[in-house]
Design a protein around this motif. Structure first.
Motif, PDB file in Angstrom:
ATOM      1  N   THR A   1       1.319  -1.681   0.058  1.00 42.66           N
ATOM      2  CA  THR A   1       0.163  -0.176  -0.328  1.00 42.66           C
ATOM      3  C   THR A   1       0.770   0.914  -0.044  1.00 42.66           C
ATOM      4  O   THR A   1       0.467   1.841  -0.791  1.00 42.66           O
ATOM      5  CB  THR A   1      -0.897   0.266   1.036  1.00 42.66           C
ATOM      6  N   LEU A   2       1.960   0.970   0.347  1.00 46.46           N
ATOM      7  CA  LEU A   2       3.091   2.351   0.943  1.00 46.46           C
ATOM      8  C   LEU A   2       3.682   2.542  -0.703  1.00 46.46           C
ATOM      9  O   LEU A   2       2.975   4.059  -0.962  1.00 46.46           O
ATOM     10  CB  LEU A   2       4.170   2.293   1.727  1.00 46.46           C
ATOM     11  N   VAL A   3       4.017   1.536  -0.957  1.00 45.72           N
ATOM     12  CA  VAL A   3       3.955   1.596  -2.532  1.00 45.72           C
ATOM     13  C   VAL A   3       3.369   2.621  -4.330  1.00 45.72           C
ATOM     14  O   VAL A   3       3.241   3.425  -4.680  1.00 45.72           O
ATOM     15  CB  VAL A   3       4.938   0.770  -3.259  1.00 45.72           C
ATOM     16  N   MET A   4       1.526   1.748  -3.545  1.00 46.03           N
ATOM     17  CA  MET A   4       1.096   1.755  -4.260  1.00 46.03           C
ATOM     18  C   MET A   4       0.473   3.129  -4.257  1.00 46.03           C
ATOM     19  O   MET A   4       0.339   3.979  -5.102  1.00 46.03           O
ATOM     20  CB  MET A   4       0.023   0.794  -3.994  1.00 46.03           C
ATOM     21  N   ALA A   5      -0.117   3.655  -3.647  1.00 41.38           N
ATOM     22  CA  ALA A   5      -0.141   5.246  -2.945  1.00 41.38           C
ATOM     23  C   ALA A   5       0.293   6.023  -3.113  1.00 41.38           C
ATOM     24  O   ALA A   5       0.647   7.528  -3.586  1.00 41.38           O
ATOM     25  CB  ALA A   5      -0.789   5.365  -0.914  1.00 41.38           C
ATOM     26  N   GLY A   6       1.621   5.719  -2.947  1.00 45.82           N
ATOM     27  CA  GLY A   6       2.658   6.854  -3.265  1.00 45.82           C
ATOM     28  C   GLY A   6       3.173   7.636  -5.241  1.00 45.82           C
ATOM     29  O   GLY A   6       3.381   8.262  -5.641  1.00 45.82           O
TER      30      GLY A   6
END
Length: 567
Positions: free
Chosen positions: A249-254
């Motif tokens: 989620t961290l990589v996707m949202a960024g």
């Protein structure tokens, strides 16, 4: 000058919040108040209230943010028709959050958990249009998944004989209970695969986004895992699942925030990435550090939302960052708050975000995880700095391309007052909490190389923004992957469109085959055709062949009598 009810209530909340925060150092031990509501020979109903440093600090943060939001609403929503209804919903939301924070009993906690969901839905659909209704339905249905999972956990707790989160250690037969808690938490905290509802909830008014969808409601799942950490740490499988989902989620949202142009959705996606940082800290057995980041993030993210709301409101409700620019000249105080909040979000040294975010990264480097874990963590943090600087460039330095006239007005005094406590907290809260909690006095034993990598992320992000801006001018950068990133890696159509599409197709099949098929043949249409045939036959027999019919009937009757008599 007469003060409004919401301004007085906001001042009371802020004073109460600072008062509670000043008493946090005296909460040396846990205080558990158990009040018996109903007691009989075979039934006891108790209301349990838990007071410690965690619940007190979280409660103080909520009162500070809600007080600032209530004062801010006097300027932002003063001309709304249903303004009093909005204030009552905000107060009900604060009460639900208090119930969630201070009650460790899982059954009583469910009241606050469901109260948050209901209030969030009512606030999202506040503007009463189709867009708000669609966003509200996505929000409430996604959160109901977590409610159902939490009910399953309550059933497991019932079989074990207790409902206290911090006292519950399941037997070997219920090893999957921590996994259910993780699944319930990620629905409320909008982690993959339930990430689509948080950007959709930005259809709510900006003060709602600052209070509900940035600092309090979305952190309820993180708070649940922090409270149930003694049970969660017993399951390595649940911690592994939480670590993978949070990093993804961290990589996707960024990455999605890099191409998003809606100002409120960019801030919402940054909230999504910071929630992933909190859950990642829980997954590497650092619940106190996760709570530390929860408090500091709540302060600077609510400040960022309020200042972004001033930019939107002063620009005739424009939310496209490509149409907003040169705000430093007409909104100096708000732009100063945007600068402080964005730098704190990036982890700039000596601001609140640095103390918690840098601590998570440095402590994770001691965990001995795989290289892919650290690569995703560093890339996700790099994305945070990247889209924060991109947002600042658009609001500060870009040309205002709006075709509509921009309202040039001085910032209201109520807005500046609402900024005050949040701005102070965004600067000094991290330093104060490090000295306040003895558990946070952690020494990160990492080398100078790792520290240099962490500190250089902002510089690298700045250079990447410059290069990408040049590539964007030529139309070559992100030309192929823009649609993929804009759809949140296709999670938005998968969750928001695919699931309803399956239901609609199934309903279409049922409609064609049953309601318009054999049910019509057997039911109304069949009876109608049978009666129609009988009516036509009767009409023909009476109009054209009446004499033949009578003679045939008499002949048949005569023949029948003859056969009966002589045979």
């Amino acid at each position: 000058m007469a003060f409004k009810f919401n301004e007085v209530l906001g001042c009371v909340f802020m004073v109460f919040g600072w008062g509670v925060m000043s008493m946090i150092p005296f909460f040396d031990s846990m205080v558990l108040v158990d009040y018996s509501i109903w007691l009989s020979s075979n039934l006891s109903v108790n209301l349990t209230v838990l007071l410690d440093q965690v619940s007190g600090l979280f409660m103080a943060a909520i009162f500070l943010i809600s007080g600032s939001v209530l004062i801010y609403c006097s300027w932002y929503m003063g001309d709304e028709v249903y303004f009093s209804r909005f204030i009552y919903l905000v107060v009900f939301f604060v009460l639900s959050m208090m119930s969630l924070i201070m009650i460790p009993n899982l059954i009583s906690l469910l009241l606050g958990w469901d109260g948050l969901g209901i209030t969030s839905f009512l606030l999202v659909v506040y503007y009463q249009n189709n867009k708000s209704l669609g966003a509200g339905m996505v929000t409430v249905l996604t959160n109901r998944v977590g409610d159902a999972i939490l009910l399953c956990v309550i059933g497991v707790f019932c079989s074990e004989g207790g409902w206290m989160l911090f006292q519950f250690f399941p037997s070997v037969g219920y090893f999957w209970t921590p996994f259910l808690l993780v699944m319930a938490a990620i629905t409320k905290s909008a982690q993959v695969p339930y990430s689509a509802w948080l950007p959709a909830a930005m259809a709510a008014p900006t003060p709602v986004s600052a209070l509900v969808h940035s600092s309090t409601l979305v952190t309820a799942g993180v708070y649940l895992l922090i409270r149930s950490y003694p049970m969660l740490c017993e399951s390595d499988f649940s911690l592994g699942v939480l670590k993978c989902l949070s990093l993804f989620t961290l990589v996707m949202a960024g990455s999605v925030a890099l191409v998003e142009v809606d100002l409120k959705k960019i801030v919402a996606l940054s909230t999504l990435s910071q929630l992933s940082m909190m859950l990642f800290a829980v997954s590497i057995c650092l619940p106190k550090v996760a709570f530390f980041h929860l408090i500091t993030h709540a302060m600077f993210k609510s400040l960022l939302f309020l200042s972004a709301g001033v930019v939107i409101h002063s620009g005739l409700k424009w939310q496209d960052i490509r149409l907003l620019g040169k705000n430093w000249a007409r909104l100096p105080v708000s732009m100063s708050c945007v600068t402080v909040a964005s730098l704190s979000l990036c982890g700039m040294p000596f601001l609140s975000g640095f103390y918690s975010k840098d601590l998570i990264i440095e402590m994770s480097l001691q965990g001995g995880d795989s290289l892919m874990i650290y690569f995703m963590l560093i890339v996700g943090t790099l994305f945070t700095s990247w889209y924060s600087i991109r947002l600042g460039f658009n609001l500060f330095l870009s040309v205002n391309k709006s075709v509509s006239p921009v309202i040039y007005e001085s910032e209201s005094s109520s807005v500046k007052f609402a900024y005050g406590s949040l701005l102070l907290s965004s600067v000094v809260m991290g330093f104060l909490l490090v000295g306040l909690f003895s558990d946070l006095d952690l020494t990160a034993m990492v080398g100078s190389v790792e520290k240099f990598i962490v500190m250089s992320l902002v510089v690298v992000a700045l250079s990447i923004v410059e290069v990408s801006a040049k590539w964007n001018g030529e139309g070559n950068f992100f030309s192929g992957g823009y649609g993929y990133l804009a759809s949140m890696w296709h999670f938005k159509p998968l969750l928001v469109q695919f699931s309803p599409m399956l239901g609609l197709k199934l309903a279409g099949v049922v409609t064609v085959s049953m309601e318009k098929g054999w049910l019509e043949k057997v039911g109304p249409q069949g009876v109608y055709k049978a009666v129609q045939v009988l009516g036509v036959t009767n009409q023909k027999s009476q109009s054209y062949h009446f004499l033949k019919t009578v003679l045939g009937f008499l002949f048949g009757l005569f023949l029948f009598i003859f056969l009966v008599i002589y045979l």
